[in-house]
Enzyme design. Structure first.
Site, PDB file in Angstrom:
ATOM      1  N   THR A 151       0.800  -1.170  -0.129  1.00 14.00           N
ATOM      2  CA  THR A 151      -0.018   0.068  -0.180  1.00 14.00           C
ATOM      3  C   THR A 151       0.867   1.329  -0.100  1.00 14.00           C
ATOM      4  OG1 THR A 151      -0.283  -0.231   2.634  1.00 14.00           O
ATOM      5  CG2 THR A 151      -1.997  -1.192   0.998  1.00 14.00           C
ATOM      6  N   LYS A 177       3.802  -6.786   3.909  1.00 13.12           N
ATOM      7  CA  LYS A 177       3.576  -5.274   3.590  1.00 13.12           C
ATOM      8  C   LYS A 177       3.232  -4.740   4.994  1.00 13.12           C
ATOM      9  CE  LYS A 177       0.277  -3.216   3.667  1.00 13.12           C
ATOM     10  NZ  LYS A 177      -0.839  -2.618   4.167  1.00 13.12           N
ATOM     11  N   THR A 188      -0.919  -2.962  10.987  1.00 13.22           N
ATOM     12  CA  THR A 188      -1.663  -2.945   9.545  1.00 13.22           C
ATOM     13  C   THR A 188      -0.583  -3.841   8.591  1.00 13.22           C
ATOM     14  OG1 THR A 188      -2.414  -0.787   9.866  1.00 13.22           O
ATOM     15  CG2 THR A 188      -2.431  -1.599   7.642  1.00 13.22           C
ATOM     16  N   GLU A 274       5.981   4.789   7.871  1.00 12.51           N
ATOM     17  CA  GLU A 274       5.585   6.009   7.024  1.00 12.51           C
ATOM     18  C   GLU A 274       6.529   7.211   7.541  1.00 12.51           C
ATOM     19  OE1 GLU A 274       1.066   5.736   5.335  1.00 12.51           O
ATOM     20  OE2 GLU A 274       1.233   6.780   6.912  1.00 12.51           O
ATOM     21  N   ASN A 400      -0.202  11.561   7.482  1.00  7.48           N
ATOM     22  CA  ASN A 400      -1.301  11.381   8.207  1.00  7.48           C
ATOM     23  C   ASN A 400      -2.321  12.243   8.723  1.00  7.48           C
ATOM     24  OD1 ASN A 400      -1.083   8.247   8.460  1.00  7.48           O
ATOM     25  ND2 ASN A 400       0.788   8.835   8.986  1.00  7.48           N
TER      26      ASN A 400
END
Lengths: 405, 405
Positions: A151, A177, A188, A274, A400
């Site tokens: 993703t 992932k 996640t 991230e 975010n």
């Protein structure tokens, strides 16, 4: 055990895979994959502990019950989570469609969706996509599959090892992932391991669950966990080696390979957090119990203040002490040391719970590397544990807070 | 109960205070204060649950044991934490010096230090400072004291109320500090409440501890807690009203005033979170139990992803659902709603665990305000709880990554 670079899941005997772009992701990136074992495989899986579970996971929790799986279908770009009754119906349709094309009973197939939450699956795109993905299954489709599950990840995550059972080679390979909403208790993330080892369902479950505890459950990007997290392993026995048995030396070899594969994938997930710029490894040593070591390692790797300090390559030993203190671990509050690991030595930051007179420039150099390794020495026992995280920087916030939308 | 604006702790009968700059803070801001009650006061306090506790707290935990306190000395700019045996000796010297100047036994004095961790207290500055601070004690020194306890706070935090016992006025006022390392289970915060009510030690302890649970223990800025957190209340009985008794209506009045004061100070701390631009209030209603409501409210207010979304005024209802899901609360995963409170109405984001068709612009308007109020309706009981947090923005990262050093 050997690490095989340039190999991936389809190099494992009997594993075929494909990864295609069917249009779920608007940018044309790959978003649908099938992983198929020529031989029905013994399977084990763990699922998110989040009480809100996405539709595909509810199906998988049923299908995994008898311990055998033949194939898996995964889409990215849409998590099919918080989609209500329609979401459950759609997941079933996707699963049944894949099963039909693969000539398998639906209960031998697993399904995973990852991506945006709360948006209905675009069935008019996925259903034709499944036919295409099934027709493209091949023994060199592993990397395409590894791409199709991503993703917001910035890199493909795969690792492959080879080990020997009865003097014959056995292979194990995984893809994964995950880059945000990453925290202990499953994040996640999605991880799929395949091996051509021959092993019983009970033993595979035992080893896999234990290994997940010290790998995926020891990473933290931001303290959030999601509705879709899942890790799964398929063992198809195609290596032709004898059944791995609890009483056997082969057992230790398999377990070591599994731990290596899971840990490497977990670290790749943590490093690709991230907006992150570096991997943070927190080693707690000489603790009273493994539980104390784990609590402390997780707490430090999860601390927002520690993550911010790492981003600025600043030696926030005070924040590290605070996160040790609230971890819930038992330790002597007046007698622990903290170090940063260098290439051939370690540099002391804290001695007996007080600041140590360290060289600012040397510390800054070590904190500026891609990998920052902290060592917390409780000097109070024989037990240890390691957790992984990453730094938290301005890009994490921007991503975010949706500042560019 | 009336809220008295422009009043502070020294407006409470019998309370004197002072706040001076003695030079601990390099920028010349106030950094030392004394709060003194003319009458020995019944006292209750709660301390950080962090296993690593700063030197002053270890002293206070002893001194508070008999339930009576006469004065308190607080310095900012230096936390006297992780300072080893010297730190403990220094804290004792500071306490003894203050006690001497106030002609009190040391065990009737509390001490608090807040600021940088791991640096020895500059005794050559503080000891003369104590004499000066004691000599400046006055019945209008409350605001100076409120200023002198601040660290990275951007504003003075004080709240004052008046209520009646036996038809006579009783006052209660508090000051607080805190803006980073703020999380449930006590944060890097310090809160001091004074009242001229007359109340027993047992009852004061009972009310204070319960009130702390629903105020300071329901705020989160960043998930980190510190070595110095402390909240304390002194009740000196100077109002001349009769003793508040458990069987009495006065009990409810006192408890309500205390909850109001603690909650307002807690909200001021949450709102002043480092780099924050808005206060986030999370109301969980119709939950199966208070415990479920609390777990859920804390989890949402603590979520890094929710905080980032609030910073960008983006309706991250998916992240809210995830943080509800991993909160540990029991609820019906298919039947909860989420709203944002507006001026005269509420706007629905989620209905029965799925996205509701909301107006993006209206939501953006509500999320752009100074105060964002979320309502999570479990539709499954009669219980509720509220937690507070703030958004997490680029300035938080910059401050805690020490990017400007």
């Amino acid at each position: 055990m050997k690490v095989l670079t340039n190999k991936t899941i389809t190099d494992v005997t009997g594993i075929l895979a494909s990864g295609i772009s069917c249009g779920i992701k608007k940018d044309g990136k790959k978003d649908l994959c099938i992983i198929y074992s020529r031989y029905k495989a013994v399977a084990a899986a763990v699922f998110t502990k989040n009480k809100v579970k996405a539709a595909p996971l509810l199906i998988n929790m049923e299908n995994i019950k008898d311990g055998y799986i033949h194939a898996m279908i995964v889409n990215s770009g849409n998590a099919n989570s918080c989609t209500g009754e329609d979401g459950r119906l759609n997941a079933t349709k996707v699963l049944e469609s894949a099963a039909k094309h693969l000539s398998l009973p639906p209960k031998e197939v697993l399904i995973q969706s990852t991506g945006a939450i709360g948006i209905p699956l675009p069935m008019e795109i996925i259903i034709p996509g499944i036919e295409k993905a099934c027709s493209e299954l091949s023994d060199h489709g592993g990397l395409a599959a590894a791409e199709a599950i991503l993703t917001t990840d910035t890199s493909v995550k795969t690792i492959t090892v080879e080990f020997e059972i009865d003097g014959k080679p056995v292979m194990m390979s995984g893809i994964a992932k995950g880059s945000t909403m990453i925290h202990p208790d499953m994040a996640t993330m999605f991880s799929l391991i395949v091996t051509d080892a021959s092993i019983s369902s009970d033993l595979l479950n035992k080893f896999f669950k234990s290994s997940v505890e010290s790998s995926y459950n020891m990473i933290s990007v931001d303290g959030d966990t999601s509705t879709n997290d899942m890790a799964v392993i398929l063992a198809n026995g195609a290596s032709g080696t004898s059944l791995i048995d609890n009483s056997d030396e082969s057992c230790k070899i398999f377990d070591a390979a599994l731990n290596y594969v899971n840990t490497e994938l977990a670290k790749k997930i943590a490093k690709d957090g991230e907006g992150s710029t570096k991997l943070l490894e927190v080693n707690v040593v000489n603790a009273r119990s493994v539980e104390d070591a784990k609590k402390c390692a997780k707490s430090v790797a999860s601390s927002t203040l520690v993550k911010c300090g790492m981003y600025g390559s600043y030696p926030v030993w005070q924040d590290i002490i605070c996160s040790i203190g609230y971890s819930g671990a038992n330790f002597d509050t007046a007698a622990f040391d903290i170090f940063i690991k260098g290439d051939n030595s370690k540099l002391q930051l804290v001695k007996d719970a007080c600041e140590y007179d360290f060289d600012d420039n040397k510390v800054k150099d070590l904190l500026s590397k891609d990998l920052v390794e902290l060592i917390i020495d409780f000097k109070d026992g024989q037990n240890f544990a390691t957790a992984w995280g990453c730094d938290m920087g301005v890009d994490y916030i921007k991503a975010n807070a949706y500042l560019n939308i």
